[in-house]
Scaffold this motif. Structure first.
Motif, mmCIF file in Angstrom:
data_model
loop_
_atom_site.group_PDB
_atom_site.id
_atom_site.type_symbol
_atom_site.label_atom_id
_atom_site.label_comp_id
_atom_site.label_asym_id
_atom_site.label_seq_id
_atom_site.Cartn_x
_atom_site.Cartn_y
_atom_site.Cartn_z
ATOM 1 N N VAL A 161 -11.081 16.556 22.211
ATOM 2 C CA VAL A 161 -11.067 16.557 20.745
ATOM 3 C C VAL A 161 -12.424 17.027 20.215
ATOM 4 O O VAL A 161 -12.509 17.859 19.312
ATOM 5 N N VAL A 185 -8.889 15.821 1.299
ATOM 6 C CA VAL A 185 -9.094 16.665 2.479
ATOM 7 C C VAL A 185 -7.757 17.031 3.109
ATOM 8 O O VAL A 185 -7.511 18.189 3.443
ATOM 9 N N ALA A 213 -5.517 19.192 0.817
ATOM 10 C CA ALA A 213 -5.988 20.580 0.799
ATOM 11 C C ALA A 213 -5.628 21.290 2.096
ATOM 12 O O ALA A 213 -5.461 22.506 2.118
ATOM 13 N N ARG A 227 -8.829 20.152 9.971
ATOM 14 C CA ARG A 227 -8.695 21.522 10.464
ATOM 15 C C ARG A 227 -8.086 21.595 11.855
ATOM 16 O O ARG A 227 -7.334 22.507 12.157
ATOM 17 N N VAL A 228 -8.473 20.663 12.723
ATOM 18 C CA VAL A 228 -7.999 20.827 14.108
ATOM 19 C C VAL A 228 -6.759 19.993 14.405
ATOM 20 O O VAL A 228 -6.085 20.255 15.399
ATOM 21 N N LEU A 229 -6.460 18.996 13.589
ATOM 22 C CA LEU A 229 -5.320 18.140 13.925
ATOM 23 C C LEU A 229 -4.149 18.230 12.963
ATOM 24 O O LEU A 229 -3.075 17.724 13.268
ATOM 25 N N LYS A 262 1.428 12.670 11.541
ATOM 26 C CA LYS A 262 0.640 13.320 12.592
ATOM 27 C C LYS A 262 -0.571 12.474 12.948
ATOM 28 O O LYS A 262 -1.047 12.489 14.073
ATOM 29 N N GLY A 309 2.970 7.581 19.400
ATOM 30 C CA GLY A 309 2.193 8.752 19.820
ATOM 31 C C GLY A 309 1.348 9.344 18.704
ATOM 32 O O GLY A 309 1.160 10.552 18.617
ATOM 33 N N ILE A 310 0.800 8.474 17.846
ATOM 34 C CA ILE A 310 0.020 8.937 16.689
ATOM 35 C C ILE A 310 -1.447 8.566 16.886
ATOM 36 O O ILE A 310 -1.769 7.393 17.074
ATOM 37 N N PRO A 311 -2.352 9.531 16.838
ATOM 38 C CA PRO A 311 -3.775 9.176 16.948
ATOM 39 C C PRO A 311 -4.264 8.440 15.702
ATOM 40 O O PRO A 311 -3.767 8.675 14.599
ATOM 41 N N ARG A 317 -12.863 20.781 20.506
ATOM 42 C CA ARG A 317 -12.167 21.555 19.478
ATOM 43 C C ARG A 317 -12.851 21.375 18.122
ATOM 44 O O ARG A 317 -12.970 22.319 17.334
ATOM 45 N N ARG A 372 -1.577 20.442 10.446
ATOM 46 C CA ARG A 372 -1.061 21.731 10.018
ATOM 47 C C ARG A 372 -0.263 21.560 8.733
ATOM 48 O O ARG A 372 0.219 20.470 8.438
ATOM 49 N N ASP A 415 -12.894 16.443 7.171
ATOM 50 C CA ASP A 415 -12.503 17.834 6.960
ATOM 51 C C ASP A 415 -12.260 18.542 8.297
ATOM 52 O O ASP A 415 -11.275 19.261 8.457
#
Lengths: 490, 490
Positions: free
Chosen positions: A334, A213, A216, A191-193, A246, A278-280, A337, A195, A187
């Protein structure tokens, strides 16, 4: 229900306006109350023998006057009139209910293969009691009970980071955030990664709590097909090329629900693909400590020299899920944040749980217990695999996990696991049909068997019953099909 | 740093294009690396003696080519080239950092008025240990340690609901959700009731953790002025008329940071205004059990017959904030939606904390402890009010709370509480300047004194020091002003 309005086709007043006046009267005289739903335009049009656009025009007038409110896909509702009734219309105020599949059936009294969690019977209660007594008896307890840090109880964080450094998982640039279980880790990452409108790649099938998650959070889920040895790198590459996700969320060890494990070469391949794009990677390793057979494999976090991987771990699958303690190992920016998001979410995870689990860990009790869990799990896995081989009808396919809590069964066509479940429940056995885990591809014949919470004899007995039920249902389906395809007797 | 480019004004190539080629070369030759920041357009314009629009035109070209990325308010950065370096640019990937004010200064070793939390010295450790031992020793402990329900540990939920029914707070239509403290209650409410772009009305000043939840949910905060007796109903009415808020969040008892309490008539007025406008009330009542003087007042939830009020409560302000257990009392459809959000957020709150607090409650230890907290709080409040009266310079205003943990001080102009804090910290006293609590109106002279965590003699000593510092700073400010307004000597 609304009365069929009297409409006068000879009148100078257009029909849509007559309809509008009619419904307005119905609302004003409270025959339809705030929050009640108007008939769908299509239905009312059929009922009145009118064109659907006529109905829509009347509804639009009502909406412009604030008398009704429309919701795309849900219909039109009488608007609240709070000044009169004083009652809020919560259905209007609340965010739309999350489009989750209906809840799975409650575990029945019989043999339940539905829960991916450790058995209570295996909880080391005496070791837990001892750990708890040591924590509570210590002078440090006052600090445990006081408000703490968003990043987690410092002694636990330090210890976990130290262990991760020793095993070569944590790099110098990494840090740890304690979460309320792995669910909260996902969750917070959402929230941080992520949008609204972004895409998150994940295994298909996948644990619904993981998928939900990100849905939502407003993301789209891109399913990556899972084969017998985990996520297919070629499918990942295709997903990455279709629309740059993302994030990739992946469970390389004993994936939920399939129980599959990603081989080392595939791990390397996943790292190569995501790094190139470039994908975490979010590596969900909550089952990693529960390997019953075969060689341990390095985590993606270990293989990935770049520090692009975020590793999630938890105590919950080995001991005491009710305590809700997990953690995230990730590069410091990370974690920073995530800790800010954690503070807004709930200040911090309860410190009594954290302190007791730290004591359980430091005292060596966790490792001793893990070994017992591995021994018990090995026995249960063996019972499950033997049961599948012996009892399930020919042509049924199933994965062959080397650890964890779940295996994945694919029934022969045309069996539908949801339909067969009704019969299984009547006979006192339950499982979760594959549809609860689908991302993009529904397999009607698939189902998850969670074996780790059941004693071996229960597993065997459950599979014996399931095998018989699947066989009977397959026979019935065959007969139905034969009937259907029989030529008409003329 | 970037080298000053050589630009040729005589060339046929426009200056912005020359600049673009220059920077492109610099990026391609890795003099500027992925993630590095380009000079702000304003700064580069000044450096090169060019118009700022020329710089912007060059940056736009670079951005169109994907070589740099611009962030409103943060400048332009060299875009990541993941295929080459393999290193992610986390700064690019993470959601923008939340625009929070800088963290308050860490509580120093001296007298800290900064924390609105109970004193560790008052923790009833023996009663906690007894409760813990009883829970851990009981047979039900295995169920406590197993995965639980999103809505909370059922015995605790039942007990809290029963108590709320007995005191007339809960209606038949209400239910309870256990949360990880009041912070999570606010966060879950933000998730299910607030959508991006909506407005949430709240007291101004307000606890920043409350404000930030709704800002992070994409809402706008509409501040409602707080006077000596809480939120001003007229200001609420004005805020409602300005732009219909989605929610009102209000702390009627001993509000954080002002310590003020809303009188009954104002409570009725708040209910009337919000009911008329169809706005639900979120009543944050975490300090309600800590009344040291005067008559207890009914909650908004009790006064509001309509069931429109969502009540938040918590154990954290009376006992053991480190356990993180609070709850929400609200109409069933709201609780249902909140429980779904809770499940996605963290499955459920840790059950050991819940079970221990239930035992602490059922055994009567919580109530006995609350009474001790009230006695200690009364003494501390008295010391704080007497100290303010005796030591703070004439003209300083302060609220007169009847409970809770905080009081609000307004220094005489032109004192700035943030500036004075530096001096106070040097002398071993700390507080939080009003700017941390501002919603729309910054009062430079205001500050929060959290008195409940300090012994009376510390409160007196702290206020004596603060009184002297405020007096000295006021004198210095006066002298500065006199100097400034003195006529020039000619």
């Amino acid at each position: 229900m609304i009365q069929i309005p009297q409409l006068d086709e000879q009148s100078d007043v257009p029909i849509y306006r007559q309809l509008y006046q009619n419904i307005r009267y119905i609302i004003e005289t409270k025959q339809l109350r705030s929050g009640e739903r108007l008939p769908p335009t299509r239905q009312l049009a059929a009922l009145l023998g009118l064109n659907r656009t006529t109905i829509s025009a009347a509804y639009e007038l009502l909406e412009a006057e604030g008398l009704i409110r429309g919701h795309v896909g849900r219909g039109s509702f009488v608007a609240p009139r709070p000044a009169e009734s004083g009652l809020l219309n919560w259905d209007e105020l609340l965010a739309p209910a999350f489009p989750a599949p209906p809840s799975p059936p409650a575990a029945s009294a019989g043999i339940s293969f539905t829960n991916s969690r450790p058995s209570e019977e295996l909880f080391p209660l005496e070791e837990f009691r001892a750990s708890c007594a040591e924590v509570v008896g210590d002078d440090s307890i006052a600090a445990v009970l006081q408000l703490g840090s968003p990043a987690g109880y410092a002694p636990l964080r330090r210890r976990l980071l130290e262990m991760a450094r020793q095993e070569g998982t944590a790099r110098q640039e990494d840090d740890i955030l304690i979460t309320s279980g792995c669910q909260q880790a996902l969750d917070l990452i959402g929230r941080v990664l992520v949008r609204t409108g972004e895409t998150v790649a994940m295994e298909d099938p996948v644990y619904p709590g993981l998928k939900n998650v990100f849905l939502a959070a407003g993301a789209t889920a891109a399913g990556v097909e899972v084969a017998g040895d985990g996520l297919r790198p070629a499918a990942l590459e295709a997903a990455v090329n279709r629309g740059r996700p993302k994030l990739l969320v992946v469970t390389p060890n004993f994936q939920n629900p399939t129980g599959t494990t990603l081989p080392v070469e595939a791990r390397e391949e996943v790292i190569r693909i995501t790094r190139h794009a470039g994908i975490p990677i979010v590596e969900n390793d909550i089952y990693g400590g529960l390997r019953y057979e075969g060689q341990s494999l390095p985590t993606l976090k270990q293989l990935d020299g770049s520090g692009n991987t975020i590793l999630l771990r938890s105590f919950s699958k080995i001991a005491f899920p009710g305590l809700r303690v997990g953690w995230i190992l990730a590069p410091k920016p990370v974690i920073q944040r995530l800790a800010e998001a954690k503070q807004r979410a709930d200040l911090h995870t309860g410190q009594l749980s954290q302190a007791v689990l730290l004591r359980f860990l430091e005292s060596g009790r966790l490792e001793a217990h893990r070994q017992r869990m591995v021994a018990a799990g090995a026995e249960r896995l063996r019972a499950a695999l033997e049961g599948c081989e012996r009892f399930l009808p020919a042509g049924t396919r199933f994965t062959r996990p080397e650890g964890g809590m779940n295996l994945w069964v694919r029934l022969r066509e045309p069996l539908d696991a949801s339909e067969v479940l009704a019969k299984a429940l009547r006979e006192g056995v339950s499982y979760l049909p594959g549809k609860y885990f689908a991302v993009g591809r529904e397999e009607a014949g698939s189902l998850r068997l969670s074996f780790a919470g059941l004693r071996p004899e229960m597993i065997r007995e459950g599979l014996r019953k399931l095998g018989r039920i699947f066989g009977e249902e397959a026979g019935r389906a065959r007969r139905m099909r034969e009937l259907e395809t029989a030529p008409a007797m003329v």
